[in-house]
Scaffold this active site. Structure first.
Site, PDB file in Angstrom:
ATOM      1  N   HIS A 143       0.842  -1.208   0.000  1.00  0.00           N
ATOM      2  CA  HIS A 143       0.000   0.000   0.000  1.00  0.00           C
ATOM      3  C   HIS A 143       0.873   1.253   0.000  1.00  0.00           C
ATOM      4  CE1 HIS A 143      -3.099   2.914   1.101  1.00  0.00           C
ATOM      5  NE2 HIS A 143      -2.321   3.297   2.096  1.00  0.00           N
ATOM      6  N   ARG A 152       4.648  10.300  -6.068  1.00  0.00           N
ATOM      7  CA  ARG A 152       6.040  10.727  -6.248  1.00  0.00           C
ATOM      8  C   ARG A 152       6.807   9.915  -7.294  1.00  0.00           C
ATOM      9  NH1 ARG A 152       4.899  10.804  -0.817  1.00  0.00           N
ATOM     10  NH2 ARG A 152       5.501   8.621  -0.691  1.00  0.00           N
TER      11      ARG A 152
END
Lengths: 431, 431
Positions: A143, A152
């Site tokens: 996760h 990111r």
């Protein structure tokens, strides 16, 4: 495991004789919340059992604590410690087994049986513990990685600290509700179009309401402020486990969370399953978690490689029209950090834990697409439809949707499960 | 304000007749914690007063709640609501005033006076409330700006959300201690040389242990889960205020806090002053906070421009050798968000608040160098020595240092103050 004389215990029941999970019920005869265990399709009312003259003989470990099952929470029982939980569970298993040495107490005692063995459908479940503090960790490696990639990119998906310590944050204990409690969609500050209006929030109901599949862990034995719990001792501080749905409003979260973390995106409600599965009952299901190649600090070294549990976890989404789709099937073995590691880290600086404190694992996802523990992941950041039965689709939750988390271990006849963790979304209340 | 017949009430005492703050004490005659108020250099034991035959006549607002001052916390009293707090404070002020209409109860009753008026030096103060949840905000504009400049430069000092909503995070209620409790330096994961070894933590006692000057606010009246508190109603949910030192380990914080916020850097201890100053008592000291030029969402609009208080706040640092330096002098008017705004925001999504919940303001700094509320700011990120009496210097706290926060409003003779919020640093316990 021996067989039980209790009627209607299906071999597929999560509440076999190998389980004996504890909860707080109110019953048609006794509306004040008190303790019970689940067995098959019944509960055994422990307050009723406490009044039997042979109670002290059958439960010697509860000497001096006969009132513990009449209390409205399990905190008193939890505080007695692991050895008492183990002994009491053993006594109950003995009492309910076909070959019990005390058939006169319950098995052959129609009157007490009628009072103490109650169909689950006719009791109301309550929050099992009075929860002082609630901490939510982020220990589900896949996760954390998947969400990190979304925000990111794959190079910087995990923050530098992620493999060095179990990252966590303090949650809101007042917002925790028991399975079945409706969950009202929160309103909050959201950016309707972050790209066009990067800094212009609107106050509106969340449009990206999500669920999070987690495992919750209740603390039994407190530690004194200033005294860390050593990792070798941490297991002895654990009472048991529940399923946890950490409902999350992603649009509120993305605007509010810098720099101090999630707040209103999480504190409107978190749902737990009603039965606490004792740590003891999960012992047979130990396994190895997600491997961590980073050299660990001494205080996080467990000295064992079976520190997490292999609990089969599933998420069902039921639409308002009644179609049910299993949208995820995963396992709690996809955790990189164990609960003992979380406890050792949480208390490292001296933070005191109290009986009844709740720790959440963080969202548990597997590496495969069908093993995601949140809609954010399943919909790839809200960009892709999740197909449901009835030709319906979701990216996030609609009003009237019901999310059910299930968790089970073990083989047919000896199942150890949690009972459903259910919440249905109500429309936002504006004001 | 009228004068009091109570002896030894210095005109400089923070506990004038204009104050009447509530606390929990144990006394030489009664070791079980119970309620009292502070007046001058004495406490008035409210449990003792409760037993007087005229109690019901003097405190008609407590009809049906005569046991409320015998409880070990103020939660029961707080839950009765603002109108009762106001009435009880008024009754106590009347009873203690020179012209009291009931001189026979206490003023002229030597026996009861001897039992009920006790020198502060001979009572022990306890945590005044049972705290369910603790939330810490970030409403001190100059602190947020100064810390932002340190980390991101002046152009990006404040995050885009800062002026749109009162940023906050959930703290750890189990770690809150009453003034005077020693504070053990936490150990934690820190980067000894972040520049040379950016991703290599060590487990060690914090080397950058800091204090944070804050105001704390206790909730009186709860709200139901799913039901936001409107800003116009928020004031009625407030019980009163304390001083708060949110001890912070900066080196632990900088490594752990991405992406979920501060955790072990804060959860080892936060200290509050022992006396709860009722919201009522601070009414005369309202003022305008730091101006916010951002257009606010409807739910945050107060319709008044005197939503914060002008409380003079000071921080003393006493070295182990006994030298005391006042290292900061500021005011709570340097808040950009008021407590009613914090409550309206906190409950916007439906988060339930309970009686006894604590809200921290966040560090309160003024714009000037002498007005900083943390050592991080005073030492400019740990780069500059803070000069102390005795030719000693600090950048962060040493073992044996004592930090005292004081807060006071009003003129000589009518002072409304908090009593000291004190903590002394103990050496880390390793293990």
């Amino acid at each position: 495991m021996e067989s039980t004389w209790v009627p209607d215990v299906s071999p597929e029941s999560p509440f076999s004789l190998a389980n004996i999970p504890f909860g707080i019920v109110s019953t048609p005869d006794d509306p004040s919340p008190h303790a019970a265990i689940a067995i098959g399709s019944h509960v055994l009312d422990l307050k009723v059992i406490s009044s039997h003259p042979k109670f002290a003989e059958i439960f010697p470990s509860l000497n001096g604590h006969h009132g513990v099952f009449s209390q409205p929470t399990l905190n008193g029982f939890a505080a007695l410690g692991r050895s008492v939980h183990r002994a009491v569970r053993g006594s109950i298993q003995e009492l309910l087994s076909t070959g019990t040495s005390h058939p006169e107490v319950l098995k052959d005692n129609g009157e007490l049986r009628g009072k103490a063995l109650i169909p689950q459908g006719s009791v109301k479940m309550h929050l099992p513990m009075s929860i002082g503090d609630y901490t939510d960790f982020y220990a589900g490696y896949h996760h954390a990685y998947a969400v990190g990639v979304m925000f990111r990119g794959p190079q910087n998906a995990l923050q530098p600290n992620y493999t060095h310590l179990p990252v966590g944050y303090h949650g809101r204990s007042s917002s925790i509700v028991v399975s079945g409690t409706p969950v009202r969609r929160p309103q909050g500050q959201i950016l309707l179009d972050p790209a066009a209006d990067p800094g212009k929030p609107t106050t509106a109901p969340s449009r990206r309401l999500d669920m999070e599949l987690e495992l919750g862990c209740f603390i039994a034995t407190p530690n004194e402020q200033g005294s860390p719990v050593k990792i070798q001792d941490a297991e002895q501080h654990i009472f048991g486990y529940v399923l946890l749905n950490d409902w999350s409003a992603r649009d509120i979260q993305s605007w509010e969370y810098v720099p101090l973390g999630p707040f209103n995106s999480k504190n409107f409600a978190s749902t737990i399953s009603p039965w606490v599965v004792l740590a003891e009952a999960l012992e047979p299901f130990r396994t190895r978690g997600v491997e961590n190649e980073t050299p660990l600090q001494e205080y996080l070294k467990e000295g064992r490689d079976d520190a997490v549990f292999d609990i089969e976890l599933e998420v069902d989404l039921e639409t308002p029209s009644g179609d049910v789709t299993t949208i995820s099937a995963t396992s709690s073995r996809h955790l990189m950090w164990s609960f003992p590691q979380m406890i050792a880290h949480h208390t490292l600086g001296g933070c005191p834990m109290r009986t009844g404190d709740l720790l959440g694992s963080g969202t548990i996802s597997g590496p495969e697409p069908k093993q995601r523990g949140s809609l954010l992941e399943m919909s790839e950041g809200g960009k892709k439809d999740i197909m449901l039965y009835g030709m319906d689709v979701r990216r996030f939750l609609k009003d009237g949707d019901t999310v059910t988390i299930r968790g089970i271990c073990g083989k047919s006849g000896d199942r150890v499960g949690f009972g459903d963790c259910v919440g249905r979304i109500q429309a936002a209340r504006l004001g």
